[in-house]
Scaffold this motif. Sequence first.
Motif, PDB file in Angstrom:
ATOM      1  N   LEU A 175      -9.317  25.471  -0.932  1.00  0.00           N
ATOM      2  CA  LEU A 175      -8.048  24.944  -0.685  1.00  0.00           C
ATOM      3  C   LEU A 175      -8.592  23.382  -1.210  1.00  0.00           C
ATOM      4  N   SER A 176      -7.831  22.668  -2.078  1.00  0.00           N
ATOM      5  CA  SER A 176      -8.084  21.335  -2.723  1.00  0.00           C
ATOM      6  C   SER A 176      -6.809  20.551  -2.459  1.00  0.00           C
ATOM      7  N   LEU A 177      -6.849  19.488  -1.801  1.00  0.00           N
ATOM      8  CA  LEU A 177      -5.797  18.716  -1.490  1.00  0.00           C
ATOM      9  C   LEU A 177      -6.120  17.165  -2.050  1.00  0.00           C
ATOM     10  N   PRO A 178      -5.409  16.755  -2.915  1.00  0.00           N
ATOM     11  CA  PRO A 178      -5.730  15.533  -3.708  1.00  0.00           C
ATOM     12  C   PRO A 178      -5.023  14.469  -2.790  1.00  0.00           C
ATOM     13  N   CYS A 179      -5.446  13.339  -2.555  1.00  0.00           N
ATOM     14  CA  CYS A 179      -4.513  12.005  -2.051  1.00  0.00           C
ATOM     15  C   CYS A 179      -5.124  10.801  -2.852  1.00  0.00           C
ATOM     16  N   ALA A 180      -4.197  10.068  -3.130  1.00  0.00           N
ATOM     17  CA  ALA A 180      -4.425   8.917  -3.678  1.00  0.00           C
ATOM     18  C   ALA A 180      -3.833   7.413  -2.985  1.00  0.00           C
ATOM     19  N   VAL A 181      -4.299   6.371  -3.232  1.00  0.00           N
ATOM     20  CA  VAL A 181      -3.709   5.248  -2.725  1.00  0.00           C
ATOM     21  C   VAL A 181      -3.400   4.143  -3.546  1.00  0.00           C
ATOM     22  N   SER A 182      -2.405   3.468  -3.799  1.00  0.00           N
ATOM     23  CA  SER A 182      -2.360   2.164  -4.679  1.00  0.00           C
ATOM     24  C   SER A 182      -1.481   1.079  -3.830  1.00  0.00           C
ATOM     25  N   GLY A 183      -1.677   0.089  -4.525  1.00  0.00           N
ATOM     26  CA  GLY A 183      -0.966  -1.382  -4.091  1.00  0.00           C
ATOM     27  C   GLY A 183      -1.720  -1.917  -2.886  1.00  0.00           C
ATOM     28  N   PHE A 184      -3.138  -1.603  -2.746  1.00  0.00           N
ATOM     29  CA  PHE A 184      -3.781  -2.203  -1.919  1.00  0.00           C
ATOM     30  C   PHE A 184      -4.788  -3.438  -2.207  1.00  0.00           C
ATOM     31  N   GLU A 185      -5.139  -4.065  -1.058  1.00  0.00           N
ATOM     32  CA  GLU A 185      -5.752  -5.373  -1.137  1.00  0.00           C
ATOM     33  C   GLU A 185      -7.438  -4.803  -0.662  1.00  0.00           C
TER      34      GLU A 185
ATOM     35  N   ARG B 230       0.867  -1.102  -0.207  1.00  0.00           N
ATOM     36  CA  ARG B 230      -0.091   0.077   0.110  1.00  0.00           C
ATOM     37  C   ARG B 230       0.958   1.310   0.000  1.00  0.00           C
ATOM     38  N   ASP B 231       0.574   2.358  -0.602  1.00  0.00           N
ATOM     39  CA  ASP B 231       1.232   3.456  -1.030  1.00  0.00           C
ATOM     40  C   ASP B 231       0.335   4.575  -1.100  1.00  0.00           C
ATOM     41  N   VAL B 232       0.546   5.684  -0.152  1.00  0.00           N
ATOM     42  CA  VAL B 232      -0.563   6.771   0.027  1.00  0.00           C
ATOM     43  C   VAL B 232       0.300   7.985  -0.370  1.00  0.00           C
ATOM     44  N   SER B 233      -0.189   8.889  -1.359  1.00  0.00           N
ATOM     45  CA  SER B 233       0.572   9.936  -1.465  1.00  0.00           C
ATOM     46  C   SER B 233      -0.256  11.429  -1.739  1.00  0.00           C
ATOM     47  N   VAL B 234       0.497  12.256  -1.586  1.00  0.00           N
ATOM     48  CA  VAL B 234      -0.248  13.553  -1.613  1.00  0.00           C
ATOM     49  C   VAL B 234       0.717  14.583  -2.267  1.00  0.00           C
ATOM     50  N   PRO B 235       0.312  15.855  -2.688  1.00  0.00           N
ATOM     51  CA  PRO B 235       1.229  16.707  -3.330  1.00  0.00           C
ATOM     52  C   PRO B 235       2.529  16.963  -2.349  1.00  0.00           C
ATOM     53  N   PRO B 236       3.388  17.227  -3.100  1.00  0.00           N
ATOM     54  CA  PRO B 236       4.675  17.897  -2.121  1.00  0.00           C
ATOM     55  C   PRO B 236       4.768  19.285  -1.724  1.00  0.00           C
ATOM     56  N   GLY B 237       5.001  19.581  -0.709  1.00  0.00           N
ATOM     57  CA  GLY B 237       4.609  20.806  -0.099  1.00  0.00           C
ATOM     58  C   GLY B 237       6.168  21.454   0.181  1.00  0.00           C
ATOM     59  N   THR B 238       6.064  22.766   0.924  1.00  0.00           N
ATOM     60  CA  THR B 238       4.841  23.127   1.289  1.00  0.00           C
ATOM     61  C   THR B 238       4.022  23.946   0.467  1.00  0.00           C
ATOM     62  N   LEU B 239       2.627  23.865   0.733  1.00  0.00           N
ATOM     63  CA  LEU B 239       1.578  24.747  -0.256  1.00  0.00           C
ATOM     64  C   LEU B 239       1.292  25.940   0.451  1.00  0.00           C
ATOM     65  N   TYR B 240       1.186  26.933  -0.371  1.00  0.00           N
ATOM     66  CA  TYR B 240       0.866  28.263   0.076  1.00  0.00           C
ATOM     67  C   TYR B 240      -0.671  28.609  -0.709  1.00  0.00           C
ATOM     68  N   ARG B 241      -1.532  29.082   0.169  1.00  0.00           N
ATOM     69  CA  ARG B 241      -2.828  29.490  -0.312  1.00  0.00           C
ATOM     70  C   ARG B 241      -3.350  30.557   0.497  1.00  0.00           C
ATOM     71  N   VAL B 242      -4.314  31.259  -0.336  1.00  0.00           N
ATOM     72  CA  VAL B 242      -4.634  32.764   0.181  1.00  0.00           C
ATOM     73  C   VAL B 242      -5.606  32.251   1.033  1.00  0.00           C
ATOM     74  N   ALA B 243      -5.801  33.040   2.366  1.00  0.00           N
ATOM     75  CA  ALA B 243      -6.983  32.589   3.190  1.00  0.00           C
ATOM     76  C   ALA B 243      -8.116  33.478   2.567  1.00  0.00           C
ATOM     77  N   GLY B 244      -9.284  32.614   2.710  1.00  0.00           N
ATOM     78  CA  GLY B 244     -10.436  33.193   1.998  1.00  0.00           C
ATOM     79  C   GLY B 244     -10.771  32.694   0.538  1.00  0.00           C
TER      80      GLY B 244
ATOM     81  N   TYR C 188      -1.486  18.746   7.051  1.00  0.00           N
ATOM     82  CA  TYR C 188      -2.447  17.911   6.868  1.00  0.00           C
ATOM     83  C   TYR C 188      -1.850  16.493   6.618  1.00  0.00           C
ATOM     84  N   GLU C 189      -2.748  15.580   7.168  1.00  0.00           N
ATOM     85  CA  GLU C 189      -2.342  14.130   6.840  1.00  0.00           C
ATOM     86  C   GLU C 189      -3.596  13.370   6.350  1.00  0.00           C
ATOM     87  N   CYS C 190      -3.166  12.708   5.173  1.00  0.00           N
ATOM     88  CA  CYS C 190      -4.281  11.755   4.633  1.00  0.00           C
ATOM     89  C   CYS C 190      -4.103  10.227   5.048  1.00  0.00           C
ATOM     90  N   TYR C 191      -4.793   9.675   5.674  1.00  0.00           N
ATOM     91  CA  TYR C 191      -4.701   8.475   6.148  1.00  0.00           C
ATOM     92  C   TYR C 191      -5.962   7.238   5.644  1.00  0.00           C
TER      93      TYR C 191
END
Length: 525
Positions: free
Chosen positions: A39-49, A22-36, A119-122
């Motif tokens: 925010l869109s954070l993608p997360c993908a998982v692969s190699g799972f049963e 199993r492998d979980v991946s998110v975009p490399p950071g640090t990400l800068y976003r403007v308040a207001g 942010y942690e994607c689990y």
Amino acid sequence: MASMKTALFVFLHWVLQCAVCRDVSVPPGTLYRVAGFPLSLPCAVSGFEGPRTQDFEWFLYRDDAGGRQMGVVSTRDKGFPYAPFQPRVKNGEVRVERDSGDKVRLVIQRLRAEDQGKYECYTPSTDSTYQGNYSASVPVKAVIYTCRLEIISIDKLLGVVPGRMYKKRYDDGEITLEKRNKEGGLGEYVMKMRAVQPDDTGSYFCESTQWIRDPDRSWQKIAQRTLDIGNLTVQQLAESLSITSSPRGEVTLQVGAPLILTCEVLGLPAEVNSGLLVQWMRSVSSDGARSGGVEMEVARMSPDGVVSWGDNLSRASGGSMEKVAGGRYTLKLFSGQPLDSGVYRCVVSVYAGRANPDPSTPVTLTQRSEGVTVNLKSKDVLVAAVAQLLRGPLLKRGNTITLICNITVTTTGPAQAQVQWMRWPIPPRVFKREESAASAVTVPDPPVGGGAQPGVGSGPHGGWYNTGARAESNAVTVYMYSRAEDLLLIPLVVGVSSALFVGILIISTVTCCFMKRLAKQRTPK
């Protein structure tokens, strides 16, 4: 041989297992976003049963919470969010959008300042054994702006319109917007900022809007999309710019010797065409010390190379200021005078990206060099003064008095003396030191003809200056004797006055007695 086969079998089995780890991946950071903004954070998982549709849970480690974990949102548990996120998840402001069974996005509709953190994607396990990684994290920084500034745009009529805060820079040609035609009929719009400023630091967006025109000729917006371009950090010039002056420390010169100071500007990016205002300042305290006190401008060179002189306009013919190389400026005083002593500093004002700034252009940065202490040592001068009255007949009113002041000046080279005579009445005799007879000496170096005013430079080859040497002579008392006619005047005045007084007294007595007798004769018996 059997052992080698066994080892190879185990290795291949391990490789096959890891191939489906199993492998979980998110975009490399640090990400800068403007308040207001979203925010869109993608997360993908692969190699799972297990099932193709996987569950995801998002955690936040706030910067101000000491690393404490907070549940944000989950695809499988409605009670997962912590209290700060519960109402936001309930109204859909914070949610998970699924792109596929193994890919989702955490969406925060309006990012807040307190949403900043890691942010942690689990992904909960659906595997028969634990292999691989089950979570990934990315830091997010919330950039706070009070408003979103529009830099430049192309309106629906294809006209270029600069933002209100950027109009002057657009008019000056510092900001441009260019359309380039790409393959397939696509259009590419390129914005150029010729000279970025510290205030240009921030996050940049490109917003595209599609308009159509109705039959009534009114425009209607039918689509809009915002593209996050990235973050720009403008390095402060103060971090790289340095101003040095030479010679360093303290310089001692004889009066009349040339003074040469050099100012060097270092760390200015070569690709940035910046205008420089270079000034030489001199400070001398009120008590004559060579530090502190009032700072005065000696000379300056404007960005267009024009030199002007400050506190001593006479230096315009007795000195020069030049740019001798890129970033190197010299100040020359052809003949140093005592008044030139003091602490000199080179002050440089930078107009970043503006080679020829107008008077209203603000200075980007001003830096000063270390002070150079300049001491101009005058020659040793000894002066003495002796006053005397020439002997002769007794002095009387109207006679001529001859007083002589003998001055002795001991120094090298020619000298001139300024002499003052002071007088006080007798009696009483009042002696004030500042009113005593004194002489001050001025010395030229190198010698020049007469006519120079003491203490003032007279051209590039030196002049007269006040050495400050003073001497007080002895006091000479002058007594005035009266003339013979003056001696007769007083008795004459006294005699005449006395005679008048006696005469008046006699006349008054006789008259009084006569009037009394006349009065008795007229009295009837």
